[in-house]
Design an enzyme around this catalytic site. Structure first.
Site, PDB file in Angstrom:
ATOM      1  N   LYS A 115      33.932  34.420  47.744  1.00  0.00           N
ATOM      2  CA  LYS A 115      34.237  33.189  47.019  1.00  0.00           C
ATOM      3  C   LYS A 115      33.855  32.040  47.925  1.00  0.00           C
ATOM      4  O   LYS A 115      34.309  31.944  49.053  1.00  0.00           O
ATOM      5  CB  LYS A 115      35.724  33.147  46.688  1.00  0.00           C
ATOM      6  CG  LYS A 115      36.141  31.920  45.937  1.00  0.00           C
ATOM      7  CD  LYS A 115      37.576  32.086  45.476  1.00  0.00           C
ATOM      8  CE  LYS A 115      38.293  30.763  45.507  1.00  0.00           C
ATOM      9  NZ  LYS A 115      39.700  30.918  45.219  1.00  0.00           N
ATOM     10  N   ASP A 118      49.139  28.940  39.172  1.00  0.00           N
ATOM     11  CA  ASP A 118      47.879  28.845  38.428  1.00  0.00           C
ATOM     12  C   ASP A 118      47.540  30.212  37.847  1.00  0.00           C
ATOM     13  O   ASP A 118      46.406  30.654  37.899  1.00  0.00           O
ATOM     14  CB  ASP A 118      46.761  28.345  39.355  1.00  0.00           C
ATOM     15  CG  ASP A 118      45.595  27.745  38.565  1.00  0.00           C
ATOM     16  OD1 ASP A 118      45.774  27.489  37.347  1.00  0.00           O
ATOM     17  OD2 ASP A 118      44.526  27.541  39.143  1.00  0.00           O
TER      18      ASP A 118
END
Ligand code: NAG
Ligand code: NAG
Ligand code: NAG
Ligand code: NAG
Ligand code: NAG
Ligand code: NAG
Ligand code: NAG
Ligand code: NAG
Length: 623
Positions: free
Chosen positions: A486, A583
């Site tokens: 990522k 989240d």
């Protein structure tokens, strides 16, 4: 058609006999649209516009027992007040009387003592004044024989309350200084002017502002020849056309109705929410067509000077590219008010302009414009003056015009559609620093970056796609293990904070339903996270794909749900840290080769102490 006809002042007698008065009251109903000096409207009587669209009379708002004179739609099943005359001075009983008097005033009188409670005003006088309620919701005072709008002595459209009706002109008459603007009611029971108001502000280049008392809360933005800059696609109403007028006499906008069968209005409510409503017959009610402010990025100047708000990011505030937080400490505490500064200081001589695209243009209060200049002339004009900070094209429909700014740029947001270009003054050293065209990045990671780093060395090839905030791509370690990388994009300043957060949290956590971090890298501008590779990608990829979602049978779904719940239980109760993820969504649930769910993306997570069971959060995060 019946009207009350007044000869002299017999109402003074009526007031001596309230019982008789109220009996008479019930029998009289005015259905005309016009009154002249010999006629009047009492509480209980009304004027109705000739087409039957609007009605005017006495009413009590909400739970109040006070009486006001106002306008509402005549035949809607929900009484909707669109204008109030005596909004600041209520009547406490039903003794009010509305009349037209010479030389041309509409007045509301106290029938008990004859005192004036409210009055229209006029700069001219006429011989035979009448007041007429028009079908578009406008009560006007005019001469009985002159119906032309430019000769009206007075009209309620010039003194709107909390409602904009199609055809109304909002803005400023530069000759008389008269401003037409909306002001909210104080509460649902009290139509007197509240805290919020909605203006077309002509300072600098005209823009629409929503204010709370004197402070700007929300800015719709500047007129760009097609629409106001901050209204992206879909906020426009196909049944209406916006007309913007800017000349030596006035700065104004108005809406023209294209489809007369559509009943719409625009209001600002007592808590400062501006809304467009459309009447839907089938539902016998009003439906909200749009809300403004729409989201946190509509909060005026949220991200400070040179900050840019992007509702797709969390947190939403970031610095414009090549700008850095002025107060980095405050920035990570979500105090963005100090905004950002250029990485390299301006020198005036030799400065360059860099284009920033897809934005809502900044506050134009300190700006200058020329409607005929080309973009190149605009650039030259801005370059000439060291205090000019940016320029942009003024009119998108004509493709010309020049708008230049003389102060820090505030209240910028990035728009996914219909954003505009702005050219910002930068030091010449920034001119070559753009990396837009580089699409291959070779990042080398070194070992031993603290306890959380696993000693490994790897070479990754990452193909860079534009506009992706984060990219997850596959790589292979020297030992052959597949990994996911990522990579945080360089232009999101908030990234570094999230990144470190994620590393710190996930390195301390271990659970079969949490994704495993294998390593990380912070080197120069590169921030990379190395995860175990998840061949089935994330849950959203499967869930929201019509063919793939059919492959998810109930047993698999149940396993996924169960796994997520276990992961959460671990985070909330069983881990040493006690963590709220903040989240959690399908795209943050990764699936391994056996479809076991793994919670990922701890960039937003918050830790609370081992003994605490509650935490308060002061702002909205995540998506
Ligand atoms: C006022 O209107 C009434 C009804 O239309 C009419 O009879 C009367 O003559 C008018 N008065 C004046 C002064 O125009
Ligand atoms: C009137 O008061 C009642 C009870 O206090 C409340 O439920 C209602 O919402 C109020 N109506 C308005 C229009 O404010
Ligand atoms: C109100 O009256 C107008 C004009 O006569 C008509 O078009 C509309 O359908 C009516 N609306 C309702 C809710 O009766
Ligand atoms: C109307 O006049 C009466 C009698 O003077 C007074 O008591 C009342 O307060 C007045 N109403 C208003 C709204 O001024
Ligand atoms: C009418 O009254 C308003 C507010 O009281 C004032 O601003 C305006 O100048 C007046 N207009 C005329 C024509 O007197
Ligand atoms: C830029 O200017 C500010 C204020 O004039 C100064 O404090 C800062 O040191 C300068 N930065 C650089 C890199 O020269
Ligand atoms: C706008 O720019 C044009 C072209 O440079 C110039 O001719 C014109 O005078 C300018 N108008 C104003 C109002 O400055
Ligand atoms: C630059 O612009 C500012 C703001 O409009 C103005 O006050 C100043 O005189 C201008 N300077 C020059 C050199 O034109």
């Amino acid at each position: 058609m019946t009207t009350t006809v007044q000869m002299g002042s017999p109402w003074k007698c009526f007031s001596c006999f309230p019982v008789i008065f109220s009996l008479i009251l019930q029998q009289i109903s005015v259905t005309a649209d016009t009154i002249n000096v010999t006629q009047s409207i009492r509480d209980g009587e009304t004027l109705v516009s000739s087409g039957g669209i609007f009605e005017m009379g006495f009413f009590s708002p909400g739970n109040s027992s006070n009486r006001y004179v106002g306008l509402w739609y005549n035949n809607l099943t929900v009484r909707t007040i669109v204008w109030v005359a005596n909004r600041e001075i209520p009547l406490t009983n039903t003794d009010g009387i509305l009349r037209v008097i010479n030389p041309g005033l509409l007045v509301l009188l106290n029938n008990t003592n004859g005192g004036t409670i409210w009055s229209s005003n006029a700069s001219r006088s006429v011989h035979n004044p009448v007041a007429q309620l028009l079908d578009y919701g406008n009560i006007v005072v005019r001469d009985a024989n002159d119906e032309s709008p430019e000769n009206f002595l007075w009209q309620s459209f010039d003194y709107p309350t909390d409602t904009y009706l199609p055809g109304m002109r909002c803005g400023r008459n530069l000759q008389t200084g008269l401003e037409n603007y909306l002001s909210a009611w104080r509460s649902n029971d009290d139509p007197s002017p509240g805290e919020y108001s909605f203006h077309l502000d002509p300072t600098g280049f005209p823009q629409i502002l929503l204010k709370r008392d004197e402070s700007v809360q929300f800015r719709i933005g500047t007129w760009n020849g097609i629409r106001f800059s901050g209204t992206p696609d879909g906020r426009e109403d196909p049944t209406h056309r916006l007309v913007f007028v800017m000349n030596e006499n006035e700065v104004s906008y108005r809406e023209e109705t294209i489809d007369r069968s559509v009943i719409t209005r625009f209001t600002i409510n007592p808590s400062g929410l501006a809304q467009r409503w459309t009447w839907v017959d089938r539902r016998h009610g009003w439906v909200v067509y749009l809300n403004m402010p729409a989201d946190i990025c509509d909060s005026y100047g949220l991200c400070g000077p040179y900050g840019s708000c992007n509702i797709g990011n969390s947190p939403s505030c970031g610095c414009l590219e090549r700008f850095v937080p002025r107060d980095p400490g405050g920035w990570v505490r979500a105090d963005w008010s100090n905004g950002c500064v250029r990485r390299s200081n301006l020198s005036c001589q030799g400065d360059v302009f860099l284009r920033y695209s897809g934005i809502k243009l900044p506050d134009a209060t300190y700006s200058w414009y020329n409607t005929s200049m080309s973009l190149e002339e605009c650039r030259t004009e801005c370059l000439r003056n060291c205090s000019c900070t940016a320029y942009a094209q003024l009119d998108r429909s004509k493709g010309n015009g020049c708008l230049i700014w003389f102060d820090d740029l505030v209240d910028i947001r990035s728009l996914s559609t219909d954003g505009q270009d702005i050219y910002i003054r930068m030091a010449s050293s920034e001119a070559g620093s753009t990396r837009k065209n580089r699409d291959i990045l070779i990042a080398s990671l070194t070992s031993a970056m603290g306890a959380i780093l696993i000693g490994l060395s790897l070479f990754l090839c990452i193909r860079k796609k534009r506009n992706d905030r984060k990219m997850k791509k596959k790589g292979i370690l020297e030992g052959g293990q597949e990994i996911a990388v990522k990579r945080l994009s360089k232009d999101s300043m908030q990234g570094l904070y999230e990144f470190k957060n994620e590393v710190i949290f996930i390195a301390k956590l271990q659970h079969r339903n949490l994704v495993r971090l294998l390593g990380c890298c912070i080197q120069g501008e590169e921030n990379l996270l190395i995860y175990e590779f998840m061949p089935n990608k994330s849950l959203d990829v499967i869930l929201f794909d019509q063919t793939k979602s059919k492959l998810l049978d109930w047993q698999t779904r149940f396993n996924i749900i169960n796994g997520i719940a276990r992961g959460l239980l671990y985070l909330h109760q069983d881990s040493r840290l006690r963590i709220i993820h903040r989240d959690l969504k399908a795209s943050n649930i990764l699936l391994d080769s056996d479809m076991n769910p793994k919670i990922s993306d701890f960039g937003m997570a918050r830790c609370f102490g081992g003994n605490e069971t509650e935490a308060k959060t002061r702002r909205v995060v995540g998506t």
